[in-house]
Design a protein around this motif. Structure first.
Motif, PDB file in Angstrom:
ATOM      1  N   ASP A 166       0.813  -1.219   0.000  1.00 29.95           N
ATOM      2  CA  ASP A 166       0.000   0.000   0.000  1.00 29.95           C
ATOM      3  C   ASP A 166       0.849   1.273   0.000  1.00 29.95           C
ATOM      4  OD1 ASP A 166       1.042  -0.271   2.534  1.00 29.95           O
ATOM      5  OD2 ASP A 166      -0.852   0.117   3.569  1.00 29.95           O
ATOM      6  N   GLY A 167       2.183   1.146  -0.054  1.00 27.41           N
ATOM      7  CA  GLY A 167       3.065   2.308  -0.095  1.00 27.41           C
ATOM      8  C   GLY A 167       3.568   2.754   1.257  1.00 27.41           C
ATOM      9  N   THR A 168       3.228   2.035   2.315  1.00 25.88           N
ATOM     10  CA  THR A 168       3.679   2.378   3.657  1.00 25.88           C
ATOM     11  C   THR A 168       5.176   2.123   3.783  1.00 25.88           C
ATOM     12  OG1 THR A 168       1.539   1.743   4.547  1.00 25.88           O
ATOM     13  CG2 THR A 168       3.343   1.939   6.116  1.00 25.88           C
ATOM     14  N   ILE A 169       5.905   3.095   4.290  1.00 31.72           N
ATOM     15  CA  ILE A 169       7.351   3.002   4.495  1.00 31.72           C
ATOM     16  C   ILE A 169       7.592   2.678   5.972  1.00 31.72           C
ATOM     17  CG2 ILE A 169       9.533   4.263   4.410  1.00 31.72           C
ATOM     18  CD1 ILE A 169       8.391   3.781   1.701  1.00 31.72           C
ATOM     19  N   ALA A 170       8.501   1.732   6.237  1.00 29.60           N
ATOM     20  CA  ALA A 170       8.826   1.369   7.616  1.00 29.60           C
ATOM     21  C   ALA A 170      10.318   1.109   7.749  1.00 29.60           C
ATOM     22  CB  ALA A 170       8.045   0.132   8.038  1.00 29.60           C
ATOM     23  N   PHE A 171      10.866   1.568   8.865  1.00 36.92           N
ATOM     24  CA  PHE A 171      12.257   1.299   9.227  1.00 36.92           C
ATOM     25  C   PHE A 171      12.298   1.091  10.732  1.00 36.92           C
ATOM     26  CE2 PHE A 171      16.494   2.881  10.567  1.00 36.92           C
ATOM     27  CZ  PHE A 171      17.249   1.881   9.995  1.00 36.92           C
ATOM     28  N   ARG A 172      12.745  -0.118  11.133  1.00 36.79           N
ATOM     29  CA  ARG A 172      12.736  -0.522  12.539  1.00 36.79           C
ATOM     30  C   ARG A 172      11.326  -0.319  13.113  1.00 36.79           C
ATOM     31  NH1 ARG A 172      17.651  -2.145  12.416  1.00 36.79           N
ATOM     32  NH2 ARG A 172      19.450  -0.837  12.065  1.00 36.79           N
ATOM     33  N   ASP A 173      11.136   0.572  14.078  1.00 38.26           N
ATOM     34  CA  ASP A 173       9.806   0.757  14.674  1.00 38.26           C
ATOM     35  C   ASP A 173       9.147   2.062  14.245  1.00 38.26           C
ATOM     36  OD1 ASP A 173      11.577   2.340  16.002  1.00 38.26           O
ATOM     37  OD2 ASP A 173      10.852   1.878  18.009  1.00 38.26           O
ATOM     38  N   THR A 174       9.685   2.725  13.219  1.00 42.14           N
ATOM     39  CA  THR A 174       9.097   3.979  12.744  1.00 42.14           C
ATOM     40  C   THR A 174       8.477   3.779  11.366  1.00 42.14           C
ATOM     41  OG1 THR A 174      11.190   4.674  11.758  1.00 42.14           O
ATOM     42  CG2 THR A 174      10.746   5.397  14.010  1.00 42.14           C
ATOM     43  N   THR A 175       7.531   4.627  11.028  1.00 45.43           N
ATOM     44  CA  THR A 175       6.887   4.570   9.720  1.00 45.43           C
ATOM     45  C   THR A 175       6.811   5.978   9.134  1.00 45.43           C
ATOM     46  OG1 THR A 175       4.685   4.802  10.696  1.00 45.43           O
ATOM     47  CG2 THR A 175       5.464   2.557  10.300  1.00 45.43           C
ATOM     48  N   GLY A 176       6.569   6.043   7.841  1.00 46.06           N
ATOM     49  CA  GLY A 176       6.370   7.320   7.163  1.00 46.06           C
ATOM     50  C   GLY A 176       7.636   8.138   7.017  1.00 46.06           C
ATOM     51  N   GLU A 177       7.486   9.451   7.122  1.00 50.53           N
ATOM     52  CA  GLU A 177       8.608  10.384   6.944  1.00 50.53           C
ATOM     53  C   GLU A 177       9.678  10.179   8.012  1.00 50.53           C
ATOM     54  OE1 GLU A 177      10.755  13.138   4.938  1.00 50.53           O
ATOM     55  OE2 GLU A 177       8.822  12.332   4.306  1.00 50.53           O
ATOM     56  N   ALA A 178       9.269   9.831   9.222  1.00 49.62           N
ATOM     57  CA  ALA A 178      10.236   9.575  10.294  1.00 49.62           C
ATOM     58  C   ALA A 178      11.101   8.358   9.966  1.00 49.62           C
ATOM     59  CB  ALA A 178       9.518   9.370  11.626  1.00 49.62           C
ATOM     60  N   ALA A 179      10.519   7.360   9.299  1.00 51.70           N
ATOM     61  CA  ALA A 179      11.281   6.179   8.906  1.00 51.70           C
ATOM     62  C   ALA A 179      12.335   6.540   7.866  1.00 51.70           C
ATOM     63  CB  ALA A 179      10.344   5.105   8.373  1.00 51.70           C
ATOM     64  N   LEU A 180      11.954   7.389   6.898  1.00 47.56           N
ATOM     65  CA  LEU A 180      12.925   7.814   5.885  1.00 47.56           C
ATOM     66  C   LEU A 180      14.087   8.572   6.515  1.00 47.56           C
ATOM     67  CD1 LEU A 180      10.643   8.946   2.928  1.00 47.56           C
ATOM     68  CD2 LEU A 180      12.254   7.047   2.945  1.00 47.56           C
ATOM     69  N   ALA A 181      13.775   9.464   7.451  1.00 50.58           N
ATOM     70  CA  ALA A 181      14.824  10.245   8.104  1.00 50.58           C
ATOM     71  C   ALA A 181      15.740   9.354   8.933  1.00 50.58           C
ATOM     72  CB  ALA A 181      14.200  11.324   8.980  1.00 50.58           C
ATOM     73  N   ALA A 182      15.170   8.421   9.686  1.00 53.00           N
ATOM     74  CA  ALA A 182      15.985   7.514  10.509  1.00 53.00           C
ATOM     75  C   ALA A 182      16.833   6.603   9.637  1.00 53.00           C
ATOM     76  CB  ALA A 182      15.079   6.692  11.427  1.00 53.00           C
ATOM     77  N   PHE A 183      16.237   6.113   8.542  1.00 52.21           N
ATOM     78  CA  PHE A 183      16.970   5.240   7.617  1.00 52.21           C
ATOM     79  C   PHE A 183      18.142   5.989   6.995  1.00 52.21           C
ATOM     80  CE2 PHE A 183      17.578   3.697   3.230  1.00 52.21           C
ATOM     81  CZ  PHE A 183      17.972   2.399   3.500  1.00 52.21           C
ATOM     82  N   ALA A 184      17.910   7.210   6.534  1.00 51.94           N
ATOM     83  CA  ALA A 184      18.973   7.995   5.906  1.00 51.94           C
ATOM     84  C   ALA A 184      20.094   8.288   6.895  1.00 51.94           C
ATOM     85  CB  ALA A 184      18.404   9.292   5.346  1.00 51.94           C
ATOM     86  N   GLU A 213      20.958   6.493   9.598  1.00 48.92           N
ATOM     87  CA  GLU A 213      21.702   5.281   9.940  1.00 48.92           C
ATOM     88  C   GLU A 213      22.453   4.718   8.737  1.00 48.92           C
ATOM     89  OE1 GLU A 213      20.870   0.937  11.901  1.00 48.92           O
ATOM     90  OE2 GLU A 213      19.638   2.633  12.518  1.00 48.92           O
ATOM     91  N   ALA A 214      21.871   4.817   7.549  1.00 48.32           N
ATOM     92  CA  ALA A 214      22.513   4.273   6.349  1.00 48.32           C
ATOM     93  C   ALA A 214      23.741   5.083   5.963  1.00 48.32           C
ATOM     94  CB  ALA A 214      21.524   4.240   5.193  1.00 48.32           C
ATOM     95  N   GLY A 215      23.764   6.352   6.302  1.00 46.62           N
ATOM     96  CA  GLY A 215      24.926   7.174   5.999  1.00 46.62           C
ATOM     97  C   GLY A 215      26.154   6.749   6.772  1.00 46.62           C
ATOM     98  N   ASP A 216      25.968   6.146   7.945  1.00 45.26           N
ATOM     99  CA  ASP A 216      27.076   5.709   8.788  1.00 45.26           C
ATOM    100  C   ASP A 216      27.425   4.240   8.587  1.00 45.26           C
ATOM    101  OD1 ASP A 216      27.041   8.249   9.860  1.00 45.26           O
ATOM    102  OD2 ASP A 216      25.735   7.689  11.525  1.00 45.26           O
ATOM    103  N   ALA A 262      28.666   0.668   6.931  1.00 43.00           N
ATOM    104  CA  ALA A 262      29.769   0.261   6.061  1.00 43.00           C
ATOM    105  C   ALA A 262      29.242  -0.397   4.789  1.00 43.00           C
ATOM    106  CB  ALA A 262      30.678  -0.704   6.807  1.00 43.00           C
ATOM    107  N   ASP A 263      28.190  -1.194   4.910  1.00 41.09           N
ATOM    108  CA  ASP A 263      27.597  -1.874   3.765  1.00 41.09           C
ATOM    109  C   ASP A 263      26.546  -0.983   3.125  1.00 41.09           C
ATOM    110  OD1 ASP A 263      29.108  -4.126   4.298  1.00 41.09           O
ATOM    111  OD2 ASP A 263      27.594  -4.987   5.623  1.00 41.09           O
ATOM    112  N   PRO A 264      26.299  -1.168   1.818  1.00 41.27           N
ATOM    113  CA  PRO A 264      25.245  -0.365   1.193  1.00 41.27           C
ATOM    114  C   PRO A 264      23.879  -0.715   1.780  1.00 41.27           C
ATOM    115  CG  PRO A 264      26.136  -1.956  -0.367  1.00 41.27           C
ATOM    116  CD  PRO A 264      26.969  -2.045   0.870  1.00 41.27           C
ATOM    117  N   PRO A 265      23.028   0.274   1.996  1.00 41.90           N
ATOM    118  CA  PRO A 265      21.705  -0.002   2.562  1.00 41.90           C
ATOM    119  C   PRO A 265      20.810  -0.699   1.549  1.00 41.90           C
ATOM    120  CG  PRO A 265      21.921   2.309   1.992  1.00 41.90           C
ATOM    121  CD  PRO A 265      23.253   1.691   1.762  1.00 41.90           C
ATOM    122  N   LEU A 266      19.804  -1.416   2.065  1.00 38.95           N
ATOM    123  CA  LEU A 266      18.879  -2.171   1.228  1.00 38.95           C
ATOM    124  C   LEU A 266      17.484  -1.558   1.287  1.00 38.95           C
ATOM    125  CD1 LEU A 266      19.860  -5.824   2.179  1.00 38.95           C
ATOM    126  CD2 LEU A 266      20.670  -4.468   0.253  1.00 38.95           C
TER     127      LEU A 266
END
Length: 111
Positions: free
Chosen positions: A48-66, A68-71, A73-77
């Protein structure tokens, strides 16, 4: 009758091989570095287009993912559901590129 079944069970367990034997004995080399237990950073998108990262969803998930992924060593998935719209997937990838993540791997299943 139970004795016969039990003896057959023991016989088949003793004679079967659970894994094929290795053709030659190999001892892998030792290396210094990371222990291999690094946690992979993965962003999820539902059908349905819902974004999730760990326990966050939506815009907060994108911000948290970005963040953590910036730090990492491996490319994010990025794991998007097969039923998600291609426009929504492209929008998220464009948003991640705008946040400085240009090397995001999209996870797919082989046919």
């Amino acid at each position: 009758m139970i004795n016969v079944v039990f003896l057959l069970l023991v016989f088949f367990l003793m004679t079967s091989q659970l894994a094929p034997p290795e053709p030659i004995e190999v001892t892998p080399p030792k290396a210094e570095g990371e222990d291999g237990n690094a946690v992979q950073v993965i962003l999820f998108m539902g059908a349905d287009g819902t974004i999730a990262f760990r326990d966050t969803t939506g815009e907060a998930a994108l911000a948290a993912f970005a963040a953590e992924a910036g730090d990492a060593a491996d490319p994010p998935l990025f794991r998007a559901d097969a039923g998600a719209e291609a426009k929504a997937v492209a929008r998220v990838l464009r948003d991640l590129a705008g946040r400085g993540l240009e090397d995001v791997a999209l996870v797919v299943a082989p046919e």
